[in-house]
Design an enzyme around this catalytic site. Sequence first.
Site, PDB file in Angstrom:
ATOM      1  N   ASP A   1      37.165   2.444  49.931  1.00  0.00           N
ATOM      2  CA  ASP A   1      36.480   2.265  51.105  1.00  0.00           C
ATOM      3  C   ASP A   1      37.012   0.892  51.222  1.00  0.00           C
ATOM      4  O   ASP A   1      36.663   0.179  50.317  1.00  0.00           O
ATOM      5  CB  ASP A   1      35.228   2.667  51.858  1.00  0.00           C
ATOM      6  CG  ASP A   1      35.382   2.697  52.681  1.00  0.00           C
ATOM      7  OD1 ASP A   1      36.374   2.960  54.077  1.00  0.00           O
ATOM      8  OD2 ASP A   1      34.180   2.201  54.161  1.00  0.00           O
TER       9      ASP A   1
ATOM     10  N   ASN B   1      38.486  13.246  57.913  1.00  0.00           N
ATOM     11  CA  ASN B   1      39.634  11.573  58.627  1.00  0.00           C
ATOM     12  C   ASN B   1      40.155  12.242  59.190  1.00  0.00           C
ATOM     13  O   ASN B   1      41.388  11.840  59.700  1.00  0.00           O
ATOM     14  CB  ASN B   1      40.012  10.895  56.707  1.00  0.00           C
ATOM     15  CG  ASN B   1      38.925  10.217  56.339  1.00  0.00           C
ATOM     16  OD1 ASN B   1      39.085   9.849  54.886  1.00  0.00           O
ATOM     17  ND2 ASN B   1      38.872   9.308  57.067  1.00  0.00           N
TER      18      ASN B   1
HETATM   19  C1  IPE Z   1      34.999   7.585  53.632  1.00  0.00           C
HETATM   20  O1  IPE Z   1      35.671   6.588  53.638  1.00  0.00           O
HETATM   21  C2  IPE Z   1      35.904   8.397  53.014  1.00  0.00           C
HETATM   22  C3  IPE Z   1      36.663   7.648  51.929  1.00  0.00           C
HETATM   23  C4  IPE Z   1      36.201   7.230  51.354  1.00  0.00           C
HETATM   24  C5  IPE Z   1      37.959   8.912  51.974  1.00  0.00           C
HETATM   25  P1  IPE Z   1      36.035   6.591  55.881  1.00  0.00           P
HETATM   26  O2  IPE Z   1      36.067   5.318  56.126  1.00  0.00           O
HETATM   27  O3  IPE Z   1      35.936   7.699  56.065  1.00  0.00           O
HETATM   28  O4  IPE Z   1      33.613   6.182  56.507  1.00  0.00           O
HETATM   29  P2  IPE Z   1      33.532   6.125  57.310  1.00  0.00           P
HETATM   30  O5  IPE Z   1      34.197   6.594  58.563  1.00  0.00           O
HETATM   31  O6  IPE Z   1      33.578   4.676  57.789  1.00  0.00           O
HETATM   32  O7  IPE Z   1      32.019   6.227  57.212  1.00  0.00           O
HETATM   33  C1  IPE Z   2      39.400   3.520  52.750  1.00  0.00           C
HETATM   34  O1  IPE Z   2      39.711   3.155  53.193  1.00  0.00           O
HETATM   35  C2  IPE Z   2      40.248   4.587  52.650  1.00  0.00           C
HETATM   36  C3  IPE Z   2      40.461   6.064  52.867  1.00  0.00           C
HETATM   37  C4  IPE Z   2      39.415   6.532  54.316  1.00  0.00           C
HETATM   38  C5  IPE Z   2      41.826   7.385  53.645  1.00  0.00           C
HETATM   39  P1  IPE Z   2      39.652   2.832  55.318  1.00  0.00           P
HETATM   40  O2  IPE Z   2      40.649   3.526  55.304  1.00  0.00           O
HETATM   41  O3  IPE Z   2      38.507   3.140  55.499  1.00  0.00           O
HETATM   42  O4  IPE Z   2      39.664   0.968  55.807  1.00  0.00           O
HETATM   43  P2  IPE Z   2      38.434   0.611  56.432  1.00  0.00           P
HETATM   44  O5  IPE Z   2      37.351   1.243  56.624  1.00  0.00           O
HETATM   45  O6  IPE Z   2      38.647   1.051  57.906  1.00  0.00           O
HETATM   46  O7  IPE Z   2      38.871  -1.101  55.670  1.00  0.00           O
HETATM   47 MG    MG Z   3      36.812   3.309  55.782  1.00  0.00          MG
END
Ligand code: IPE
Ligand code: IPE
Ligand code: MG
Length: 246
Positions: free
Chosen positions: A26, A74
Amino acid sequence: MASQAKPDIRHSAPVHGARHVAIIMDGNGRWAKKRFLPRIAGHRAGVEAVRRVARAALDLQLECLTLYAFSSENWKRPAAEVADLMGLLRHFIQSDLDEFDANGIRLRIIGNYKALDPSLVDLIEAAVARTAGNSGPVVAIALNYGAQDEMVRAVQSLASRVSAGDMTAAQIGIDDIDANLDTATLPPLDLLIRTSGEQRLSNFMLWQAAYAELYFTDILWPDFDGRALAEALDAFRMRDRRFGGL
Ligand code: IPE
Ligand code: IPE
Ligand code: MG
């Protein structure tokens, strides 16, 4: 002069004692934002981190590294970002499979990947098949993965066995559920890491995490590397796992 025998370290268990590490990768978006870059730049840098960490997993002798790449939630993101992520995934499989294969890595997928674009499903299945006979560690990528969805699918398949008369409802046990999850045949989860400072599971491996050690770091995923993984494993080694006993 006889040289002193060197200890054979190749087959000794790694000192950290972890077999299966999973990572909620993340913070790509925040990494990009800090640099005034578009979110896709964060995702691209995140792919670089996947490469580094997969190599580190080999050095650290993990049996299995599971990476949460795209959750079943997602899809709520803007269509353009979802398309960027799918494009990066496609490119990653095409460009990195040779190295995975050369290193003896077995690629596995968890999650309902069959709901992805059919050409991507074909690519994924060919990649998994190509590395299936390897004997090295497993790198499992969680795609369109949600633990609740995984459990629903497991319950559905057990329920259909019950309605076919193959087993009774009362016969269903923990092992049956384990065996019907996407992680069946993977080693038990030892350590679950989440980067970027968030402290939640976001629907990841809820069943498998029952006795996993949890490790949260503020490092944003694109900055994560082998050293950060080694640090997490050092912390894991110091934990006192009790599994409910003493
Ligand atoms: C969790 O991260 C999913 C992945 C790392 C693929 P998200 O960024 O989607 O999670 P939330 O929405 O902050 O809980
Ligand atoms: C994790 O990074 C990757 C996926 C969930 C695909 P994010 O895209 O969630 O990054 P933040 O949480 O917005 O920083
Ligand atoms: Mg995220």
